[in-house]
Enzyme design. Structure first.
Site, PDB file in Angstrom:
ATOM      1  N   ASP A 473       0.796  -1.248  -0.122  1.00 25.61           N
ATOM      2  CA  ASP A 473      -0.067   0.051   0.026  1.00 25.61           C
ATOM      3  C   ASP A 473       1.030   1.193  -0.061  1.00 25.61           C
ATOM      4  OD1 ASP A 473      -2.307   1.499   0.205  1.00 25.61           O
ATOM      5  OD2 ASP A 473      -3.029   0.490   1.800  1.00 25.61           O
ATOM      6  N   ASP A 545     -10.419   1.573  -3.343  1.00 29.60           N
ATOM      7  CA  ASP A 545     -11.056   1.325  -1.782  1.00 29.60           C
ATOM      8  C   ASP A 545     -12.310   1.139  -1.982  1.00 29.60           C
ATOM      9  OD1 ASP A 545      -8.537   0.995  -0.656  1.00 29.60           O
ATOM     10  OD2 ASP A 545      -8.681   3.132   0.204  1.00 29.60           O
TER      11      ASP A 545
END
Length: 737
Positions: A473, A545
């Site tokens: 990430d 997301d």
């Protein structure tokens, strides 16, 4: 037909089985772009000259030399340079001792090389059998530097790649303040620019605008390719489409300029606002690689060209056709509230429904109980894992599942021991204020020692847990870009952003070299770094997301303009959705997520037995269809009021899977709604839902949309209400007529 180059007089004709790319050498040794499109068999200079614009003298044009007639203001230059009579933005800008260098390049040679001329420690198209690269070189004897342009063609793809290398031939420094990877010139064609923009949780929004006589910049200055703009662009005029993408993950710029003569120019490469490079005597610099694709069959066919090209020539061969695990990710199930007992309970539920890989997301390391702590300390939190992470991983492996972990290796929190041990590894100016994003700071990946220190921690965890999967990430944009390392080396801070991304790639390479079996999934707050550069190392990327099925219809459709299904990581999540609070049925969530790499992002312990049984069935069906997802292309049908559709098409065009999504109930619906499926063979038979349909009929009439409820067809309707869906399989028969 093999890749070849033919020279006829001042013309250079590059071609393969699909396309031709033609340039002409001008009297000043600059090259004029003549043609890029469907393969031509022209064999005479007369034919080639006819492709060129008619001779014309632009009004008031500045001549290139005192007594010459050549003017550059209306020329479709192959690699334009500002300051030489061409007043649009140039592709190269140089300085020596603070004085601008206006190029006077003299053409040297063109040479051929088998393969793709791979770049050391840099993502690029992979060296494949049948590819050939043509190297054109120029030298400026006054400016004392050499420039080399590399053009690569593959045997069948309607794609050409380009990159540029510059070498300093003088004793004093040469400053490169702009060096674009490519310039694409197009004639007057009423072009529309198509690009992908957005923000967190709404990536890949498809935008369209007219270019006309304008200057349009699509770029990033965030330190990554960003949520805001993707490096992909397309120019569309009717069915004719040219697309461009950059194999790069940092700051980029695509600049589209139309002029008063109707010509169009696209510059593609490193963003010159955040880049400069100082070349010492004998040093050279090479740009990232760009690629241009051509289609004469519309934007969606161009999208499929791009999907195949990324899958065939950028994604690692190790993962290209290899089945991917169905993961269950702990994030939306538990967030930071992790403990070994609850994780094992969740893993047991996952194993029972057929999940392949159990992934512990953020919160497993340091003393990470929120998103303001412990980044940089990549060792297990003993409060959450009393026996250590290795012991926990063994339990997951003993249960028959793979084990995965979340990392954010490019970031650090100030409470981390890593920060205390290495304060010089942080990106920030030597004095004055600096910004915080999510309470974290960016590590100086321009510093090889920083990269090595991060990797040492990751390597220990990978070995300790026998790790199978990494979710990588990146949640913070780069601000106050200043590298203490570059300052200590006497290098320009303008080199930072590019060196930072090189450090990211270096860490990827360390993992790939030492642990080739570890599957890395890219992520940057979702799709904030979804680009061809990362796909070179990570064969799949967390698309967004936003896991809401309705929102994902637009996100995944936009992504498919540039990237294949096999690169999109899609999870089935809980409702109400954690990002939009929308409620959609489990069937629709499944039917959206299966067009990509399927995973789960919900607490199975809270699911009803009926839901778990449906998820178990969905996973089993998905594993059977995954070969189509890994090797096929996604065709997105035009939007309709109240419903959408897309079709996954197998590489051999024998299997088709169409997803139909009714988004808003509407009692005005027709009984004869259909979609046109590409690549249908009129001389074949197709099996659709148990019926044998003639290909000619299917080609003429289209594929039926499952019947939507219109108020009167209740018993027969398949799609009823808001947010419902259906899948239709279509198989081509073996025997044609």
């Amino acid at each position: 037909m093999s890749v070849e180059i033919k020279q006829l007089g001042s013309f250079y004709h590059l071609r393969n089985a699909s396309v031709s790319y033609i340039m002409r050498r001008l009297e000043n040794d600059m090259f004029e772009h003549v043609y890029f499109g469907r393969r031509l068999s022209v064999e005479t200079i007369e034919d080639l000259e006819y492709l060129c614009p008619a001779p014309s003298k632009p009004s008031g044009a500045v001549k290139y030399t005192k007594n010459g007639t050549l003017a550059l203001s209306d020329k479709a230059l192959e690699y334009p340079v500002f300051g030489t009579g061409d007043f649009k933005t140039g592709a190269m800008r140089l300085e020596r001792n603070g004085v601008p260098v206006y190029p006077d390049l003299q053409f040297e040679t063109v040479t051929e090389a088998q393969g793709t001329c791979p770049m050391a420690h840099f993502p690029c198209v992979r060296d494949e059998e049948g590819a050939k690269t043509f190297l054109f070189s120029w030298v400026d004897p006054i400016g004392q530097y050499r420039v080399e342009h590399a053009y690569t063609l593959f045997e069948h793809d309607p794609v050409i790649t380009r990159k540029v290398r510059i070498e300093n031939l003088a004793a004093d420094d040469l400053t490169v303040s702009s060096l674009m990877s490519s310039a694409l010139a197009l004639p007057d064609g009423n072009w529309e620019l198509v690009y992908l923009s957005g923000n967190w949780a709404r990536e890949f929004d498809v935008k369209t605008m007219k270019v006309d006589h304008a200057d349009i910049v699509i770029d990033s200055k965030y330190g990554s390719s960003s949520h805001k703009h993707n490096p992909f662009t397309a120019f569309v005029s009717g069915n004719e489409v040219y697309t461009t993408n950059l194999i790069y993950s940092g700051n980029f710029m695509n600049r589209a300029q139309g002029d008063e003569f109707g010509n169009l120019r696209l510059l593609c490469g490193l963003n010159p606002e955040t880049f400069a490079w100082v070349l010492k005597a004998g040093e050279s610099f090479e740009t990232p690689q760009a690629y241009h694709a051509y289609s004469s069959a519309g934007l969606q066919e161009a999208a499929r060209v791009n999907q195949r090209f990324v899958q065939d020539h950028i994604v690692s061969p190790i993962w290209r056709n290899r089945s991917r695990p169905v993961v269950l990710n702990s994030w939306e199930a538990m967030y930071f509230d992790l403990n070994e007992k609850n994780l094992l309970r969740l893993a047991e539920e996952a194993r029972a429904i057929g999940v392949d890989c159990f992934v512990v997301d953020d919160g497993w390391f340091g003393h990470r109980d929120n998103d303001r702590s412990s980044l940089g300390d990549w060792h297990a939190d003993r409060k959450k894992f009393p026996d250590g992470l290795g012991a926990f991983a063994r339990k997951i492996h003993d249960a028959g599942m793979q084990f995965g972990l979340w990392f954010e290796p490019e970031m650090v929190n100030e409470d981390a021991a890593f920060y205390s041990a290495h304060p010089a590894f942080v990106v920030r100016p030597p004095q004055g204020r600096y910004s915080y994003g999510r309470g974290q700071l960016v590590l100086d990946f321009a510093n090889p020692a920083c990269v090595e220190a991060v990797y040492a921690q990751m390597k220990a965890i990978i070995e300790q847990t026998k790790l199978d999967y990494i979710k990588w990430d990146m949640n913070r944009d780069v601000t106050e870009a200043y590298s203490p390392y570059l300052a200590s080396q006497g290098r320009s801070q303008k080199e930072f952003y590019h060196r930072y991304i090189q450090g990211v790639y270096a860490l990827h390479e360390k993992i790939a070299n030492d642990f080739p079996h570890v599957l890395v999934e890219g992520c940057a707050s979702g799709g904030g770094r979804f680009d061809a550069g990362i796909l070179y190392y990570a064969p799949q990327i967390w698309t967004s997301d936003n896991t809401d099925a309705f929102a994902r219809l637009d996100i995944q459709a936009g992504c498919a303009l540039a990237y294949p299904m096999a690169c999109m990581s899609n999870h089935i999540s809980a409702v109400p959705n954690h990002q939009t609070f929308r409620k959609t049925g489990l069937t629709m969530r499944e039917h959206v997520a299966v067009f990509g790499i399927l995973g789960l992002e919900l607490d199975l312990c809270q699911c009803a037995p009926k839901e778990k049984e449906q998820l178990k069935t969905a996973i089993a069906k998905y594993e059977a269809m995954q070969p189509l997802i890994l090797n096929g292309t996604l065709y997105v049908h035009p939007k309709h009021e109240g419903w959408r559709a897309w079709t996954a098409i197998a590489r051999n065009e024998t299997t088709y899977l169409t997803g139909f999504y009714s988004t808003v109930a509407d009692l005005r619906v027709s009984r004869n709604e259909r979609v046109r499926v590409p690549d249908v063979d009129a001389n074949a038979k197709y099996t659709i839902e148990g019926c044998s349909i003639d290909g000619a009929v299917l080609k003429a009439g289209g594929l039926r949309v499952p019947l939507r409820f219109n108020g009167a067809n209740g018993e027969m309707a398949v799609l009823k209400g808001d947010f419902c869906s259906a899948l239709t399989w279509m198989e081509k028969g073996e025997d044609g007529r």
